[in-house]
Design an enzyme around this catalytic site. Structure first.
Site, PDB file in Angstrom:
ATOM      1  N   LYS A   1      -2.067 -15.340 -11.421  1.00  0.00           N
ATOM      2  CA  LYS A   1      -3.338 -14.638 -11.193  1.00  0.00           C
ATOM      3  C   LYS A   1      -4.517 -15.603 -11.337  1.00  0.00           C
ATOM      4  CE  LYS A   1      -2.302 -10.292 -10.242  1.00  0.00           C
ATOM      5  NZ  LYS A   1      -2.562  -9.770  -8.878  1.00  0.00           N
TER       6      LYS A   1
ATOM      7  N   SER B   1      -6.623 -10.063 -11.827  1.00  0.00           N
ATOM      8  CA  SER B   1      -6.387  -9.277 -13.046  1.00  0.00           C
ATOM      9  C   SER B   1      -7.236  -9.812 -14.183  1.00  0.00           C
ATOM     10  CB  SER B   1      -4.920  -9.334 -13.442  1.00  0.00           C
ATOM     11  OG  SER B   1      -4.741  -8.703 -14.704  1.00  0.00           O
TER      12      SER B   1
ATOM     13  N   TYR C   1       2.805 -14.593 -14.932  1.00  0.00           N
ATOM     14  CA  TYR C   1       1.869 -13.695 -14.232  1.00  0.00           C
ATOM     15  C   TYR C   1       0.433 -14.181 -14.412  1.00  0.00           C
ATOM     16  CZ  TYR C   1      -0.503  -9.199 -13.139  1.00  0.00           C
ATOM     17  OH  TYR C   1      -1.318  -8.210 -12.627  1.00  0.00           O
TER      18      TYR C   1
ATOM     19  N   ALA D   1       0.821  -1.229   0.000  1.00  0.00           N
ATOM     20  CA  ALA D   1       0.000   0.000   0.000  1.00  0.00           C
ATOM     21  C   ALA D   1       0.849   1.271   0.000  1.00  0.00           C
ATOM     22  CB  ALA D   1      -0.938  -0.010   1.204  1.00  0.00           C
TER      23      ALA D   1
ATOM     24  N   ILE E   1      -5.198  -0.102 -15.039  1.00  0.00           N
ATOM     25  CA  ILE E   1      -5.430   1.091 -14.228  1.00  0.00           C
ATOM     26  C   ILE E   1      -4.079   1.794 -14.114  1.00  0.00           C
ATOM     27  CG2 ILE E   1      -6.399   1.968 -12.066  1.00  0.00           C
ATOM     28  CD1 ILE E   1      -8.300  -0.092 -13.244  1.00  0.00           C
TER      29      ILE E   1
END
Ligand SMILES: NC(=O)c1ccc[n+]([C@@H]2O[C@H](COP(=O)([O-])OP(=O)(O)OC[C@H]3O[C@@H](n4cnc5c(N)ncnc54)[C@H](OP(=O)(O)O)[C@@H]3O)[C@@H](O)[C@H]2O)c1
Length: 252
Positions: free
Chosen positions: A165, A148, A161, A17, A194
């Site tokens: 995911k 994702s 990846y 975060a 994003i």
């Protein structure tokens, strides 16, 4: 995002975060009233900036360094968070990511696969094992995986990846079945592209042309979905994968 009291008194841990989506997820959970543990591994100044953004808006947050792929560091992290906020964790958001290299199959090795599985399978497992005792006592809890859309797209040269995911989807469903009887919900948010700090200068034009809603997402789009899945407003929702990508893909 405005403030609310939907998560008043709850304790949330957001991994990774210190920047990117995690920072916005932490801020949104805090704006909804949660006490937020801001986890990071290396970027202490960025993590402190996340905390500053939250506390200057009247929220409650504290930064906790831990490599979430390390078993010892995870159990120590959970102890520190629960001691600091004086209670057990109610909301766990598995968000952190390491580097995501684009590699052909020939360039990939078992280690490059393991590197992704460390973040998206090992870390969520270690964290869940550490927070479940507290959630089971309370007979309540919300675990949210950040997945994702690549699982639906199956992007070429990205198999380590994409595979990791995809594992999060299976984990979400199996954990939801196992933990439902304990009042613990498990869901996944699958973002589209994003743009965050690491995408600075990259053109989004080609991607957004194919998105039905005609734009790329904003971190707040993901944060809002996470707050929904963390709150009792989604109290009858578990084992679900929520795509937040302007309609770029349908279903998982
Ligand atoms: N942004 C997108 O377009 C997009 C799209 C689909 C899915 N996602 C998913 O959304 C999540 C967040 O992505 P993002 O784009 O916001 O990533 P990001 O900007 O690269 O941020 C990654 C975060 O993870 C932390 N981190 C790295 N290694 C860590 C470790 N070993 N232990 C604890 N924290 C660690 C980093 O902090 P330190 O530097 O302090 O370690 C940083 O706070 C990821 O799961 C990603 O796969 C993102």
């Amino acid at each position: 995002m405005g403030s609310s009291t939907r998560l008043e008194g709850k304790i949330a841990l957001v991994t990774g975060a210190s920047r990117g989506l995690g920072r916005h997820i932490a801020a949104a959970l805090a704006a909804a009233g949660a006490n937020v543990a801001v986890n990071y591994a290396y970027s202490v100044q960025d993590a402190e900036e996340t905390v500053r953004l939250i506390t200057s808006a009247g929220g409650s947050a504290f930064a906790f360094r831990a490599d979430i792929t390390s078993e010892g560091e995870v159990s120590e992290l959970i102890e520190r968070v629960e001691k600091h906020f004086g209670g057990s964790i109610d909301i766990l958001v598995n968000n952190a990511t390491g580097p995501q290299p684009m590699l052909s199959i020939e360039e990939s090795t078992w280690q490059t696969y393991l590197d992704q599985l460390d973040f998206f399978v090992k870390a969520p497992l270690l964290l869940a094992k550490a927070v479940l005792p507290g959630m089971k006592v309370k007979r309540e809890g919300s675990i949210i995986h950040i997945g994702s859309e690549v699982v639906q797209i199956g992007n070429a040269n990205f198999s380590s990846y994409v595979t990791a995911k995809a594992s999060m989807v299976g984990m979400t469903r199996s954990w939801a079945s196992e933990l439902g009887p304990h009042g613990i919900r498990v869901n996944l948010v699958a973002p589209g592209w994003i743009p965050v700090e690491r995408h600075e200068g990259v053109s989004t034009e080609g991607y957004q042309a194919g998105v039905p809603l005609g734009r790329v997402g904003e971190p707040a789009d993901i944060a809002n979905a996470v707050v929904f899945l963390a709150s009792s407003e989604s109290g009858f929702v578990t084992g679900q994968c929520l795509s937040v990508n302007g309609g770029n893909t349908f279903g998982i």
